[in-house]
Scaffold this motif. Structure first.
Motif, PDB file in Angstrom:
ATOM      1  N   ASN A   1     -72.223  29.104  58.968  1.00 49.45           N
ATOM      2  CA  ASN A   1     -72.667  30.443  58.546  1.00 49.45           C
ATOM      3  C   ASN A   1     -71.527  31.346  58.106  1.00 49.45           C
ATOM      4  O   ASN A   1     -71.536  32.543  58.379  1.00 49.45           O
ATOM      5  CB  ASN A   1     -73.469  31.140  59.655  1.00 49.45           C
ATOM      6  N   LEU A   2     -70.551  30.776  57.416  1.00 48.64           N
ATOM      7  CA  LEU A   2     -69.546  31.623  56.781  1.00 48.64           C
ATOM      8  C   LEU A   2     -70.210  32.369  55.634  1.00 48.64           C
ATOM      9  O   LEU A   2     -71.238  31.924  55.112  1.00 48.64           O
ATOM     10  CB  LEU A   2     -68.390  30.770  56.266  1.00 48.64           C
ATOM     11  N   PHE A   3     -69.622  33.491  55.229  1.00 46.19           N
ATOM     12  CA  PHE A   3     -70.173  34.234  54.101  1.00 46.19           C
ATOM     13  C   PHE A   3     -69.642  33.588  52.818  1.00 46.19           C
ATOM     14  O   PHE A   3     -68.450  33.684  52.526  1.00 46.19           O
ATOM     15  CB  PHE A   3     -69.785  35.712  54.197  1.00 46.19           C
ATOM     16  N   PRO A   4     -70.506  32.920  52.054  1.00 43.57           N
ATOM     17  CA  PRO A   4     -70.020  32.055  50.970  1.00 43.57           C
ATOM     18  C   PRO A   4     -69.409  32.816  49.803  1.00 43.57           C
ATOM     19  O   PRO A   4     -68.625  32.251  49.052  1.00 43.57           O
ATOM     20  CB  PRO A   4     -71.289  31.308  50.521  1.00 43.57           C
ATOM     21  N   HIS A   5     -69.762  34.105  49.682  1.00 44.20           N
ATOM     22  CA  HIS A   5     -69.264  34.879  48.542  1.00 44.20           C
ATOM     23  C   HIS A   5     -67.942  35.558  48.866  1.00 44.20           C
ATOM     24  O   HIS A   5     -67.397  36.276  48.031  1.00 44.20           O
ATOM     25  CB  HIS A   5     -70.316  35.919  48.143  1.00 44.20           C
ATOM     26  N   LEU A   6     -67.446  35.391  50.084  1.00 48.19           N
ATOM     27  CA  LEU A   6     -66.192  36.022  50.481  1.00 48.19           C
ATOM     28  C   LEU A   6     -65.144  34.940  50.756  1.00 48.19           C
ATOM     29  O   LEU A   6     -65.475  33.867  51.255  1.00 48.19           O
ATOM     30  CB  LEU A   6     -66.403  36.859  51.751  1.00 48.19           C
TER      31      LEU A   6
ATOM     32  N   ARG B   1     -62.850  33.415  62.488  1.00 51.02           N
ATOM     33  CA  ARG B   1     -63.560  34.659  62.177  1.00 51.02           C
ATOM     34  C   ARG B   1     -64.045  35.330  63.457  1.00 51.02           C
ATOM     35  O   ARG B   1     -63.939  36.557  63.615  1.00 51.02           O
ATOM     36  CB  ARG B   1     -64.752  34.361  61.257  1.00 51.02           C
ATOM     37  N   SER B   2     -64.580  34.525  64.386  1.00 53.03           N
ATOM     38  CA  SER B   2     -65.035  35.081  65.660  1.00 53.03           C
ATOM     39  C   SER B   2     -63.865  35.592  66.483  1.00 53.03           C
ATOM     40  O   SER B   2     -63.943  36.660  67.088  1.00 53.03           O
ATOM     41  CB  SER B   2     -65.769  34.007  66.468  1.00 53.03           C
TER      42      SER B   2
ATOM     43  N   LEU C   1     -63.637  41.147  57.730  1.00 53.79           N
ATOM     44  CA  LEU C   1     -64.821  42.006  57.572  1.00 53.79           C
ATOM     45  C   LEU C   1     -65.196  42.717  58.879  1.00 53.79           C
ATOM     46  O   LEU C   1     -65.308  43.944  58.920  1.00 53.79           O
ATOM     47  CB  LEU C   1     -66.001  41.173  57.042  1.00 53.79           C
ATOM     48  N   ALA C   2     -65.399  41.941  59.943  1.00 52.85           N
ATOM     49  CA  ALA C   2     -65.833  42.565  61.198  1.00 52.85           C
ATOM     50  C   ALA C   2     -64.726  43.411  61.839  1.00 52.85           C
ATOM     51  O   ALA C   2     -64.991  44.547  62.250  1.00 52.85           O
ATOM     52  CB  ALA C   2     -66.345  41.497  62.169  1.00 52.85           C
TER      53      ALA C   2
ATOM     54  N   SER D   1     -64.748  46.701  59.874  1.00 54.61           N
ATOM     55  CA  SER D   1     -65.924  47.577  59.917  1.00 54.61           C
ATOM     56  C   SER D   1     -66.393  47.862  61.340  1.00 54.61           C
ATOM     57  O   SER D   1     -67.036  48.879  61.579  1.00 54.61           O
ATOM     58  CB  SER D   1     -67.067  46.988  59.077  1.00 54.61           C
ATOM     59  N   VAL D   2     -66.080  46.995  62.284  1.00 56.70           N
ATOM     60  CA  VAL D   2     -66.527  47.226  63.661  1.00 56.70           C
ATOM     61  C   VAL D   2     -65.415  47.825  64.514  1.00 56.70           C
ATOM     62  O   VAL D   2     -65.634  48.767  65.270  1.00 56.70           O
ATOM     63  CB  VAL D   2     -67.027  45.913  64.305  1.00 56.70           C
TER      64      VAL D   2
ATOM     65  N   GLU E   1     -61.338  37.256  53.672  1.00 62.08           N
ATOM     66  CA  GLU E   1     -62.339  38.335  53.730  1.00 62.08           C
ATOM     67  C   GLU E   1     -63.363  38.083  54.829  1.00 62.08           C
ATOM     68  O   GLU E   1     -63.825  39.014  55.485  1.00 62.08           O
ATOM     69  CB  GLU E   1     -63.052  38.487  52.376  1.00 62.08           C
TER      70      GLU E   1
END
Lengths: 220, 246
Positions: free
Chosen positions: B91-96, B153-154, B104-105, B108-109, B100
């Motif tokens: 579940n990686l973000f394929p467009h980033l 990412r996590s 991202l988190a 923004s978090v 990125e």
């Protein structure tokens, strides 16, 4: 009877005037329809409640009523009902915008729903704020998937603007018809605009097809 | 006594009329590594997903890092900030790009500046041994690489607890060990981990405790030594026989 292409060239300024009106109608319908579509789509994304029902009703109504009927209705029935007269270009474009919003809302919704559930789950698991989830994760992916149907829709909308000729809006189609009537040269003028529409719409439709294939290949 | 990382009391969960989890009781201490195994449909993924509220429970209590998960979205949000999750399908973000995906988190978090977030991302990408891929897109990476990026990412959120939901089940066999190696390192560094996995070698070496589930029940809980050598329940024995038998 001879086919005389010169008569079309001589009347080109009038045809260009018509084309300008067609472009304005197209831009108005899209400019008003797309933001409205975003709102309708937001309503459609809800599972229950008044807004979901309202958005669902909207889509049903404006996809079922034939565009021409809506254009006539808004042009002839709205002024006596409201006491306001609006000119054909505005009322016709508004009618097209209302219908466009229904179709576009469904295109946007299909795009959003085709974003895999794992993407939503990953965004939630990372505690991404709603804004970030929508703007950085969902909408970019949905937009990619919605682009081919969106472009297809634009070609339909451009074709739809010719319906405004029926309420006297001097678009490209009406100009050609009027010029045909004045000169008794329907063949030249109507063939000319058929060609013009074809030349504009065909490449766009092919582009949408090409994008669709590319998307299908990249998501395999 | 220190506050448990995860406390689950008398928890029941239904999907419609189907009861997916029955009377779950589970306490996980900070720093503990727990492996959950069991046949497919036993509820192990559902259980782990209840810990960060990707699934809602209907009865009982789930308390993570002192926050009880309720219908209040703020509670889920607070928990998710401190709990990382790694999915079977990455579940990686394929467009980033990889970078990125990682910043991202934190940006923004956690409100990190881009520079700090990128420095952190590079640090964790190095830790999962993949720093040279930071400019690529997920689709350009192998499954094993993608899963390591997902772990990085996590980790960029610097979570207190990591959940792994069958992290190697979607991988080609030759890529499983590179992911398990990263997880083993993480365990050695003291991360609290809950892993749903069929990798019994990993479970044996890394887990402090193994939980066996069947049909929505926790059937057996034991340290690996006891679990593999002297399982108490027939169903555990049958399961172990099936997955270790060949």
């Amino acid at each position: 009877m001879e086919f005389d292409p010169d008569i079309v060239i001589r009347n080109l300024p009038k045809l260009l005037d018509g084309a300008r009106i067609s472009v304005i109608a197209f831009a108005l319908a899209l400019g008003l329809g797309a933001p409205l579509a975003a709102l309708v789509c937001a309503g459609r994304m809800r599972r229950h409640g008044f807004l979901a029902a309202l958005a669902g009703g909207y889509v049903t109504v404006f996809r079922v009523i034939p565009e021409a009927v809506l254009i006539f209705w808004m042009f002839y029935c709205l002024p006596p009902l409201t006491g306001y007269t609006i000119d054909g270009l505005w009322s016709g474009s508004l009618a097209l915008a209302l219908v466009s919003a229904a179709y576009l809302a469904e295109i946007f919704r299909a795009g959003i729903q085709s974003v895999p559930s794992g993407q939503w789950e990953a965004a939630k698991a990372l505690a991404l704020p709603r804004r970030t989830l929508w703007l950085r994760v969902v909408i970019p992916q949905a937009a990619r998937l919605s682009t081919p149907p969106f472009i297809n829709f634009l070609t339909e909308l451009l074709k739809g603007t010719t319906l405004l000729a029926t309420i006297g809006v001097a678009d490209l189609a009406l100009q050609a018809y009027v010029l045909g009537a004045q000169t008794f040269r329907y063949m030249e003028f109507l063939t000319a605009i058929a060609l013009i529409y074809f030349v504009i719409i065909f490449p766009v439709a092919r582009f949408a097809e090409w994008m669709e294939h590319r998307l299908a290949a990249s998501t395999r | 006594m220190t506050q448990p990382a995860v406390l689950i009391e008398n928890m029941n969960k239904w999907f419609g009329h189907f009861q997916a989890l029955h009377d779950i009781n589970l306490v996980i201490a900070p720093g503990e590594k727990v492996v959950i195994c069991g046949p497919s449909g036993s509820g192990k993924s559902t259980l782990i997903r209840c810990i960060n509220r990707l699934e809602e429970h209907q009865q009982g209590r789930v308390v993570v890092d002192g926050t009880e998960l309720t219908a209040d979205p703020k509670a889920a949000d607070r928990v998710r900030r401190e709990v990382g999750m790694v999915f079977q399908q990455f579940n990686l973000f394929p467009h980033l790009s990889v970078l990125e995906n990682c910043v991202l988190a934190p940006m923004s978090v956690r409100n990190l500046s881009r520079r700090d977030a990128e420095a952190r991302a590079i640090r964790y990408l190095e830790r999962v041994r993949i720093p040279e891929q930071s400019g690529k897109y997920p689709g350009q990476l192998s499954g094993g690489q993608q899963q390591r990026v997902a772990i990085a990412r996590s980790l960029c959120m610097e979570p207190k607890l990591m959940l792994f939901d069958e992290p190697t089940s979607a991988l080609d066999p030759e890529m499983i060990s590179e992911v398990l190696d990263v997880m083993t390192d993480l365990a050695a560094d003291g991360m609290t981990m809950v892993c749903v996995t069929h990798e019994m070698g990993f479970a044996r070496h890394v887990a402090d405790r193994i939980i066996f589930m069947d049909q929505g029940h926790i059937i057996e809980e034991a340290p690996p030594a006891t679990f593999f050598i002297a399982p108490r329940h027939d169903r555990t024995r049958a399961f172990l026989g099936q997955i270790m038998g060949h």
